[in-house]
Design a protein around this motif. Structure first.
Motif, short mmCIF file in Angstrom:
data_model
loop_
_atom_site.label_atom_id
_atom_site.label_comp_id
_atom_site.label_asym_id
_atom_site.label_seq_id
_atom_site.Cartn_x
_atom_site.Cartn_y
_atom_site.Cartn_z
N ARG A 1 0.83 -1.25 0.01
CA ARG A 1 -0.08 0.18 -0.12
C ARG A 1 0.74 1.16 -0.08
NH1 ARG A 1 -3.61 -2.11 4.62
NH2 ARG A 1 -4.67 -3.77 3.60
N ARG A 2 1.96 1.13 0.41
CA ARG A 2 3.13 2.31 0.31
C ARG A 2 3.81 2.63 -1.01
NH1 ARG A 2 7.45 2.08 4.52
NH2 ARG A 2 8.13 3.82 3.49
N PHE A 3 3.38 1.42 -1.77
CA PHE A 3 3.99 1.48 -3.35
C PHE A 3 5.44 1.61 -3.20
CE2 PHE A 3 -0.12 3.57 -3.27
CZ PHE A 3 -1.11 2.76 -4.06
N ILE A 4 6.11 0.50 -2.58
CA ILE A 4 7.48 0.31 -2.57
C ILE A 4 7.72 -0.42 -3.62
CG2 ILE A 4 9.43 -0.48 -1.17
CD1 ILE A 4 8.08 2.07 0.11
N TYR A 5 8.71 0.09 -4.73
CA TYR A 5 9.32 -0.70 -5.77
C TYR A 5 10.75 -0.82 -5.68
CZ TYR A 5 5.09 1.96 -7.58
OH TYR A 5 3.66 2.67 -7.72
N ILE A 6 11.19 -1.59 -6.73
CA ILE A 6 12.59 -1.43 -7.38
C ILE A 6 12.37 -0.95 -8.34
CG2 ILE A 6 14.56 -2.91 -7.85
CD1 ILE A 6 13.82 -4.81 -5.71
N HIS A 7 12.87 0.20 -9.01
CA HIS A 7 12.69 0.93 -10.32
C HIS A 7 13.98 1.39 -10.72
CE1 HIS A 7 12.13 5.17 -8.85
NE2 HIS A 7 11.72 4.53 -7.67
N GLY A 8 13.76 1.80 -11.99
CA GLY A 8 14.83 2.46 -12.67
C GLY A 8 14.71 3.96 -12.58
N THR A 9 15.76 4.60 -12.65
CA THR A 9 16.07 6.01 -12.52
C THR A 9 17.01 6.71 -13.52
OG1 THR A 9 16.32 7.70 -10.54
CG2 THR A 9 17.74 5.72 -10.77
N PRO A 10 16.99 7.96 -13.69
CA PRO A 10 17.75 8.61 -14.51
C PRO A 10 19.37 8.51 -14.24
CG PRO A 10 15.97 10.20 -14.00
CD PRO A 10 16.06 9.01 -13.02
N ASP A 11 20.07 8.48 -15.23
CA ASP A 11 21.59 7.98 -15.08
C ASP A 11 22.22 8.88 -14.12
OD1 ASP A 11 21.43 5.70 -16.58
OD2 ASP A 11 21.88 6.51 -18.36
N PHE A 12 21.67 10.27 -14.18
CA PHE A 12 22.49 11.29 -13.16
C PHE A 12 22.23 11.00 -11.64
CE2 PHE A 12 18.42 13.41 -13.99
CZ PHE A 12 17.98 13.64 -12.65
N GLU A 13 21.23 10.41 -11.28
CA GLU A 13 20.87 9.94 -10.21
C GLU A 13 21.98 9.21 -9.35
OE1 GLU A 13 18.72 11.29 -7.98
OE2 GLU A 13 17.08 11.92 -9.49
N PRO A 14 22.34 9.45 -8.17
CA PRO A 14 23.50 8.61 -7.39
C PRO A 14 23.04 7.41 -7.12
CG PRO A 14 22.33 10.21 -5.94
CD PRO A 14 21.85 10.47 -7.27
N MET A 15 24.25 6.58 -7.19
CA MET A 15 24.01 4.92 -6.73
C MET A 15 24.79 4.93 -5.71
SD MET A 15 21.50 3.38 -8.33
CE MET A 15 20.33 4.90 -8.74
N GLY A 16 24.77 3.86 -5.00
CA GLY A 16 25.57 3.71 -3.59
C GLY A 16 25.46 4.62 -2.60
N GLN A 17 24.31 5.50 -2.72
CA GLN A 17 24.17 6.36 -1.62
C GLN A 17 22.65 6.54 -1.25
OE1 GLN A 17 24.86 10.69 -2.38
NE2 GLN A 17 26.14 9.72 -3.87
N ALA A 18 22.03 6.69 -0.01
CA ALA A 18 20.73 6.94 -0.08
C ALA A 18 20.16 8.26 -0.54
CB ALA A 18 20.60 6.65 1.63
N ALA A 19 19.22 8.22 -1.39
CA ALA A 19 18.58 9.35 -1.98
C ALA A 19 17.38 9.47 -2.59
CB ALA A 19 19.56 9.88 -3.20
#
Length: 166
Positions: free
Chosen positions: A117-135
């Protein structure tokens, strides 16, 4: 609940890492971005929920990379920097969605802690978004190509174990 033939996804919030396991073998490892607010299960917290989950739905099969979703539905758009400039502040959900459902009543299932109900997904994101850090705003973000690879390796029902650290 799980047999040795079924893959399992582990998400380590401290390391900001997703691992795909078959038995004890790690067959894939990806950098992710989870909630900037840290771990937590309550609705409205914008936190990433911990505990055992299952993939409830796989959304986006066959769509091109960078397909844009709103409300789990493809808009027909493909993400571009120009589209982003025209929609500032939008939380981009791209390419594929693995929608999670909690398996632990009172922790991540039911009431105000229900991951589905919280709509928690694993999803894609734009390439500029940081990986390896909580954002993120609570979901688990991945690079589009990596998410599409993962999407093809898992099924509805695959267990997803989210912890602060393994």
């Amino acid at each position: 609940m799980v047999n040795d033939q079924d893959p399992i996804i582990q998400i380590d919030l401290q390391l900001q890492q997703l691992r795909l396991l078959h038995g004890t073998d790690c067959v894939a490892c990806y950098a992710v971005s989870t909630a900037s607010n840290g771990p937590g299960e309550r609705a409205g917290s914008e936190c990433t929920p911990c505990g055992l989950h299952r993939i409830r739905l796989k959304i986006g099969e066959g769509l091109p990379e960078n397909s844009v979703f709103i409300g789990r539905r493809p808009t027909g758009e493909r993400y571009t920097p120009e589209l982003a400039a025209a929609n500032p502040g939008r939380d981009w959900i791209l390419s594929r969605i693995l929608w999670l459902s909690g398996l632990e009543p009172g922790k991540n299932r039911g009431g105000r802690v229900d991951s589905l109900r919280r709509f928690i997904y694993i999803h894609g994101t734009p390439d500029f978004e940081p990986m390896g850090q909580a954002a993120s705003h609570g979901c688990i973000r991945m690079r589009n190509k990596e998410l599409m690879e993962l999407f093809n390796r898992v099924s509805v029902g695959t267990v997803v174990d989210i912890r602060e650290h393994f």
